[in-house]
Scaffold this motif. Structure first.
Motif, PDB file in Angstrom:
ATOM      1  N   LEU A 104      69.070 -21.212 -76.616  1.00  0.00           N
ATOM      2  CA  LEU A 104      69.697 -20.693 -77.834  1.00  0.00           C
ATOM      3  C   LEU A 104      70.281 -19.308 -77.558  1.00  0.00           C
ATOM      4  CD1 LEU A 104      70.007 -21.799 -80.707  1.00  0.00           C
ATOM      5  CD2 LEU A 104      68.030 -20.433 -81.371  1.00  0.00           C
ATOM      6  N   THR A 105      71.482 -19.038 -78.103  1.00  0.00           N
ATOM      7  CA  THR A 105      72.169 -17.768 -77.891  1.00  0.00           C
ATOM      8  C   THR A 105      72.618 -17.212 -79.236  1.00  0.00           C
ATOM      9  OG1 THR A 105      72.976 -18.477 -75.725  1.00  0.00           O
ATOM     10  CG2 THR A 105      74.134 -16.648 -76.757  1.00  0.00           C
ATOM     11  N   LEU A 106      72.474 -15.882 -79.405  1.00  0.00           N
ATOM     12  CA  LEU A 106      73.022 -15.197 -80.580  1.00  0.00           C
ATOM     13  C   LEU A 106      74.345 -14.568 -80.183  1.00  0.00           C
ATOM     14  CD1 LEU A 106      72.819 -14.150 -83.504  1.00  0.00           C
ATOM     15  CD2 LEU A 106      71.620 -12.131 -82.576  1.00  0.00           C
ATOM     16  N   ASN A 107      75.416 -14.969 -80.845  1.00  0.00           N
ATOM     17  CA  ASN A 107      76.735 -14.417 -80.572  1.00  0.00           C
ATOM     18  C   ASN A 107      76.934 -13.106 -81.305  1.00  0.00           C
ATOM     19  OD1 ASN A 107      77.552 -16.752 -79.022  1.00  0.00           O
ATOM     20  ND2 ASN A 107      77.673 -17.841 -80.982  1.00  0.00           N
ATOM     21  N   GLY A 108      77.919 -12.317 -80.854  1.00  0.00           N
ATOM     22  CA  GLY A 108      78.178 -11.007 -81.462  1.00  0.00           C
ATOM     23  C   GLY A 108      78.563 -11.082 -82.924  1.00  0.00           C
TER      24      GLY A 108
END
Length: 375
Positions: A104-108
């Motif tokens: 899982l990745t949090l984008n800007g």
């Protein structure tokens, strides 16, 4: 009253001057920092004086939303979006402590992308940064707990096609929802000759033993598992005796050899199930060769079995006739005898065997006899 000006003129502060009464209205404050508002004022004598106002733009109270995150599911895309208020701050978002679940990745822009590949509870802090200006930026954070749940993992197909001894087998088992899984046999055993690819779920190989095999396959993703019980039946191939009945005739006293052939090719053990071979003949259990020298005439009926190491077998009924050979009595003529002189001449027969001799016609000279042994 002249035109109003703002220093620095970076667009961070918007003002409006009422020319009639000199009221300065701040329309918007978009960037933090300290600004100088200058208003030139000219009196009736033509003298001009600059009136200056110092305006300081401070950070608003920023709130990161939502207050909590919904649960995620392993191997399932997570579409939650974070926002910050008040609006207009051109915010960027980042994880500033703790860790997101793997995958899982949090984008800007505050959106999450990807799909978590491990289950569990994950604690992390998200910081929102916005309102950047000459005085720096404004930040706020919120601590989150994200729980990643196991999905319901199912394996397909629900049942496996049957296999056949000696025939290559290839069947894949797949887990859903889509994702990366490892596969294993968690109970029972695969048929001898088959193996499971732990990365792909493919069952391949050539079964060597017939029977019904019960086993359980398990797919694992992280700590999440799903299982399916299977029954795989391995059938015998069609085994055929290719040597037809009746077998070629044998002759008593003459060496006999006959190979019993079976299809498909393989290693078989041959045996006599019923009946008897002619006396003097033997069956080689490893090669299926009938050999020997028959010692009695007649027609002999028997049933042979060919059994493979897999347990598969076939039977075939045979008839074998043993006939008399062409028997020749030797010598063709006898030497002469002399009255009063002992006479001794042996009579033999071919082919070699056990014979009993007797006079069938005519009369022996007086004083001579023929024994059953031919003397």
């Amino acid at each position: 009253i002249g035109s109003v000006s703002v220093t620095p003129n970076n667009g961070g502060l918007g003002v409006l001057l009422n020319q009639s009464n000199g009221v300065v209205t701040i329309l918007n404050a978009l960037q933090v920092g300290t600004y100088t508002v200058t208003v030139p004022i000219t009196d009736n004598c033509g003298a001009t004086t600059n009136a200056q106002l110092v305006v300081t733009v401070v950070c608003p109270t920023i709130t990161v939303n939502p207050a909590s995150l919904p649960n995620a599911t392993i191997n399932t895309a997570y579409g939650q979006v974070l926002t910050a208020s008040p609006a207009g701050g051109n915010y960027s978002f980042a994880v500033t402590s703790g860790l997101l679940p793997t995958g899982l990745t949090l984008n800007g822009n505050g959106s999450f992308s990807g799909a978590p590949t491990q289950s569990g509870t994950f604690n992390f802090r998200v910081t929102a940064t916005g309102w950047a200006g000459i005085g720096g930026s404004c930040t706020a954070f919120r601590d989150y707990t994200l729980t990643v749940l196991c999905p319901t993992i199912t394996l397909a197909p629900a049942s496996l096609p049957n296999g056949t001894v000696g025939t290559a087998y290839n069947q894949s088992v797949a887990a859903s929802p889509a994702g990366t899984y490892s596969y294993s046999v968690t109970s029972g055993a695969l048929p001898t000759g088959l193996s499971l690819n732990t990365a792909t779920g493919a069952l391949t190989g050539t079964p060597t033993t017939s029977g019904t095999f019960n086993f359980t396959l398990t797919a694992m993703a992280g700590s999440c598992t799903g299982s399916q019980s299977y029954t795989l039946t391995v059938a015998c191939p069609v085994i055929t005796f290719t040597t037809a009945s009746p077998l070629p005739n044998a002759q008593a006293g003459v060496a006999y050899t006959q190979t019993i052939a079976v299809s498909p090719a393989g290693s078989y053990t041959f045996s006599i199930l019923t009946g008897n071979l002619p006396p003097g003949l033997l069956l080689n259990p490893a090669t299926g060769v009938l050999s020997g020298t028959a010692t009695a005439t007649g027609t002999y009926n028997f049933t042979l079995q060919a059994q493979a190491g897999s347990g598969c077998s076939a039977t075939q009924a045979y008839a074998l006739t043993v006939s008399c050979p062409v028997v020749t009595v030797n010598p063709a003529t006898l030497p002469n005898g002399t009255v009063g002189t002992a006479y001794n001449q042996t009579v033999s027969a071919t082919p070699t065997g056990s014979y009993s001799f007797s006079k069938s016609a005519g009369t022996l000279p007086p004083g001579l006899t023929l024994s059953a042994a031919g003397v």
